[in-house]
Design an enzyme around this catalytic site. Structure first.
Site, mmCIF file in Angstrom:
data_model
loop_
_atom_site.group_PDB
_atom_site.id
_atom_site.type_symbol
_atom_site.label_atom_id
_atom_site.label_comp_id
_atom_site.label_asym_id
_atom_site.label_seq_id
_atom_site.Cartn_x
_atom_site.Cartn_y
_atom_site.Cartn_z
ATOM 1 C CD GLN A 131 64.850 85.019 -18.029
ATOM 2 O OE1 GLN A 131 63.744 84.676 -17.644
ATOM 3 N NE2 GLN A 131 65.902 85.004 -17.231
ATOM 4 C CD GLU A 254 64.367 84.015 -13.627
ATOM 5 O OE1 GLU A 254 65.149 83.166 -14.078
ATOM 6 O OE2 GLU A 254 63.328 84.355 -14.202
ATOM 7 C CD GLU A 368 56.353 71.571 -8.319
ATOM 8 O OE1 GLU A 368 56.828 72.525 -8.976
ATOM 9 O OE2 GLU A 368 55.225 71.600 -7.814
#
Length: 384
Positions: A131, A254, A368
């Site tokens: 990726q 993912e 986050e």
């Protein structure tokens, strides 16, 4: 949602269990019972043999249509297969970025020629995909990427750099986002390209991770020409300049269902309970807590599969998944190291897995960022 398995699903489980145990042992013998990490050069080659055994047995991509190398199994059966896979402690999947991230995106956005070419070769581990998301100044803030793809006669000219590319040093192809309209800002003017890594102008340089494995790579593009014919059906997945929506589908896989199935965590937490027994430790409230969190993740996944079976799609909810499994993974491994004592941190399978678990809140978009997504898109809170 009916939580009982049907007789046909039980038969599928027994078939998968028997095959996995038998062939896992064959694979271990082929490695002289000394398998290395799939994130090292030697270990990657060992694990590639396992991937090809899976394909020959029809287990490489169980939920895909058989015409693409799958088994025509349902998502329910895929979950069963994953449970048995981790219960048997089978090898890590070194083709996971291709099978679990690229393939769902090709199914959704690819044309017939792309599907016919990419998917069977991916299932057979003929082409190995990494990726290409992160760049030196674009990690969790993916929309700030600067790697460029310029349209030229019969193809694309690439310039820029990708980094933190998992197993990039061992793969043959890269999928990633490139800026195709430099006049556009942020998530506009991007395209999702599939790039052979042997193209002229592409340099792949491997480098080590904190745990000592050399599985990362940085990939440089210096006027690298990629012809349209490099992939039948074209190297652009989805429309030119529309790559952001395509990439979001990949990140949904993912962070959500396919990359981290609950079987991985229920198996790990069951080994943790066994470890507590072996080390004369009682099953503490902390162990019971992670056991229940693993069970909760499994139930949440069953609910998600039910929604998918009824025609829904995974959206921003995948961010909650990602926060949950990444923090659960750390909790399981911290408790294991507590049980084993300080020597475990020097050289032990739990210690190696703990080091990888620490990266969970960072890769696939930091937690986050995922909390921001959940706050803004699911709870409707204002942007700060």
């Amino acid at each position: 949602m009916d939580l009982r398995w049907t007789p046909e699903q039980d038969d599928f489980r027994h078939e998968a269990r028997n095959w996995l145990v038998e062939h896992r042992d064959q694979w271990l013998q082929s490695c002289d019972h000394r398998p290395e990490s799939g994130d090292t050069k030697t270990g990657f080659a060992q694990h590639l043999e396992w991937e090809r055994m899976l394909h020959q047995g029809g287990w490489a991509a169980v939920s895909w249509p058989s015409r693409y190398g799958g088994r025509d199994a349902s998502l329910w059966e895929w979950l069963i297969f994953e449970e048995e896979y981790y219960r048997a402690e089978c090898p890590q999947r070194v083709t996971q970025n291709g099978i679990f991230l690229l393939a769902p995106t090709v199914f959704e956005f690819g044309n017939d020629a792309q599907r016919d070419h990419v998917l069977p070769r991916l299932a057979a581990a003929d082409d190995l995909w990494c990726q290409g998301w992160s760049e030196p100044n674009a990690g969790s803030d993916l929309a700030s990427l600067t790697c460029r793809a310029e349209r030229v006669d019969d193809g694309w000219l690439l310039n820029g750099q990708k980094t933190w590319t998992t197993r990039g040093a061992f793969c043959t192809h890269l999928f990633g986002l490139f800026r195709t309209d430099p006049e556009q800002q942020r998530h506009r003017g991007l395209s999702y390209l599939m790039v052979p890594l042997d193209a002229d102008g592409v340099t792949v340089r491997g480098f080590g991770r904190l745990d000592g494995d050399e599985g990362f790579a940085e990939v440089f593009f210096d006027d690298a020409f990629v012809p349209d014919t490099a992939i039948p059906g074209g190297v652009v997945l989805g429309g030119v300049d529309d790559g952001w929506a395509v990439a979001m589908a990949t990140t949904g896989s993912e962070r959500g269902l396919t990359l981290r199935s609950p079987g991985r965590f229920t198996a790990a937490v069951n080994r943790l309970v066994d470890l507590a027994s072996e080390t004369d430790h009682a099953v503490t409230d902390d162990i019971a807590d992670v056991w229940m969190r693993a069970e909760a993740y499994q139930l949440f996944t069953l609910q998600t599969v039910t929604q998918l079976a009824n025609g829904a799609s995974i959206g921003a909810e995948s961010s909650i998944n990602k926060i949950w499994w990444s923090e659960l993974d750390i909790g399981i491994h911290e408790l294991a190291l507590d049980l084993l004592g300080p020597d475990a941190e020097l050289e032990h399978a739990w210690s190696k897995a703990f080091q990888f678990a620490l990266s969970g809140p960072i890769y696939a978009g930091t937690n986050e960022i995922q909390r921001n997504i959940a706050a803004e898109r699911l709870l409707g809170l204002p942007r700060k």
